[in-house]
Design an enzyme around this catalytic site. Structure first.
Site, short mmCIF file in Angstrom:
data_model
loop_
_atom_site.label_atom_id
_atom_site.label_comp_id
_atom_site.label_asym_id
_atom_site.label_seq_id
_atom_site.Cartn_x
_atom_site.Cartn_y
_atom_site.Cartn_z
N ASP A 126 44.64 -23.91 17.91
CA ASP A 126 44.77 -23.36 19.22
C ASP A 126 45.37 -22.80 20.06
O ASP A 126 44.99 -23.05 21.17
CB ASP A 126 43.14 -24.50 19.85
CG ASP A 126 43.01 -26.29 19.13
OD1 ASP A 126 44.16 -25.86 18.74
OD2 ASP A 126 42.28 -26.71 19.71
N HIS A 165 34.74 -32.57 19.32
CA HIS A 165 34.23 -34.74 18.95
C HIS A 165 35.28 -35.87 20.11
O HIS A 165 35.31 -37.00 19.59
CB HIS A 165 34.12 -34.42 17.65
CG HIS A 165 36.40 -34.19 17.23
ND1 HIS A 165 36.51 -32.48 17.44
CD2 HIS A 165 37.40 -35.42 16.77
CE1 HIS A 165 37.66 -32.70 17.71
NE2 HIS A 165 38.26 -33.21 16.99
#
Ligand SMILES: *[C@@H]1O[C@H](CO)[C@@H](O)[C@H](O)[C@H]1NC(C)=O
Ligand SMILES: *[C@@H]1O[C@H](CO)[C@@H](O)[C@H](O)[C@H]1NC(C)=O
Length: 320
Positions: A281, A305
């Site tokens: 990412d 999360h």
């Protein structure tokens, strides 16, 4: 008037009446005939004329579509890649310059998983949101799993990447996800993890606010400030950029993905990840923000999360 004269007159009058009636009948017949001819002619003329009008209308729609495509496309060569789909039965819609409406079929949803999570995470996905996007969702993993291959109707893709959670394996999967998207004709690439719940209708509605022919990098950062790295070029220089955390999901427009193609397609994504030695990412953010100079658009509707879910208001969950 005497009686005989009266009789003659009556007879005469009757004769006159008879002649008169015949004349009127003939006249009526002629009028009726003329009227019929006129009606037949008019019907014929009208049908020819209306066919003409339909043609004109179609031409107008065609012209409008053409203008529309040319105003919106940033590069003429990209036009074909989008497979422009506009309905011809709503000419008014084609006249306004609005982003084309997004349907679920315009979205490529990729989910990154790994063989150790198949049994614990995939059944929940398959029982819930996957059902709303069975044809648009693909699961990227690192093994052949014939059970889940059947259960997803062949939507498991074995990336042949390592199943470890290291930088190289992650970049390897993202690279396959990206290349697989480029091989479709979808307008949006949306990446998620196997612990994400995808609110499919909301995602489609959300993407409707953006034009896939423009460059869009939509996601949510997990840090409060842009990431700062020191590039390994000859002159060690600081490079600052934002990136969307992969665990919250992010989306790229096709226009942006096509601009990334020379840098990141056909496995080149992995090389860049190796060069900057950072995960998938972050590599995505580096390519888009630093190399292509396109900014991340922060979307608070994505969640990872890393943030406590209790901060999302219960009545707003359906909007996330
Ligand atoms: C997985 O399946 C592909 C084609 O379906 C096959 O070529 C490959 O050898 C298989 N890999 C393993 C590890 O079984
Ligand atoms: C993985 O390897 C198999 C067999 O070697 C091949 O058929 C398949 O296309 C590969 N998958 C990808 C995504 O490259």
């Amino acid at each position: 008037m005497n009686r005989s004269e009266e009789t003659i007159f009556i007879i005469d009058n009757n004769k006159m009446n008879f002649r008169h009636r015949k004349l009127i009948q003939t006249f009526t017949c002629v009028v009726l005939l003329l009227y019929s001819v006129l009606v037949v002619y008019q019907t014929f003329y009208r049908s020819v004329n209306s066919a003409d009008r339909v043609d004109n209308k179609n031409n107008k729609v065609f012209v409008k579509k053409h203008v529309y495509e040319r105003t919106l496309a940033q590069e003429p060569s990209l036009n074909d890649a989008y497979g422009i789909s506009m309905s011809t039965d709503s000419p008014s819609a084609t006249a306004t310059v609005k982003p084309p409406t997004v349907t679920l079929d315009d979205v490529f949803i990729s989910v990154k998983t790994t063989r150790n999570y198949h049994n614990s995470r995939l059944p929940i996905i398959l029982k819930t949101w996957f059902q709303l996007a069975k044809k648009q969702t693909w699961l990227f993993t690192d093994t052949n799993d014939s059970d889940f291959q059947t259960r997803t109707n062949g939507h498991m893709i074995n990336t042949n990447c390592s199943s470890s959670h290291n930088r190289k394996a992650l970049c390897c999967k993202m690279s396959v996800e990206f290349d697989t998207f480029l091989n479709t004709d979808k307008k949006w690439f949306c990446h998620f993890d196997d612990d994400n719940y995808v609110n499919v209708p909301r995602l489609v509605k959300f993407l409707g606010d953006y034009n896939p022919r423009e460059d869009w990098y939509l996601g949510k950062p997990s840090i409060q400030a842009p990431l700062e790295i020191v590039s390994k070029d000859k002159r060690a220089q600081k490079v600052r950029f934002w990136f969307a955390t992969g665990g919250a999901g992010f989306c790229l427009s096709r226009a942006l993905a096509l601009k990334m193609m020379p840098l990141a397609s056909d496995g080149k994504f992995i090389s860049i990840g190796e060069r900057i030695r950072l995960p998938d990412d972050v590599t995505m953010g580096y390519i888009i923000e630093h190399l292509l100079k396109k900014q991340l658009t922060v979307v608070d509707l994505f969640h990872s999360h890393l943030e406590p879910m209790k901060f999302i208001r219960r009545d707003l969950i359906q909007d996330q």
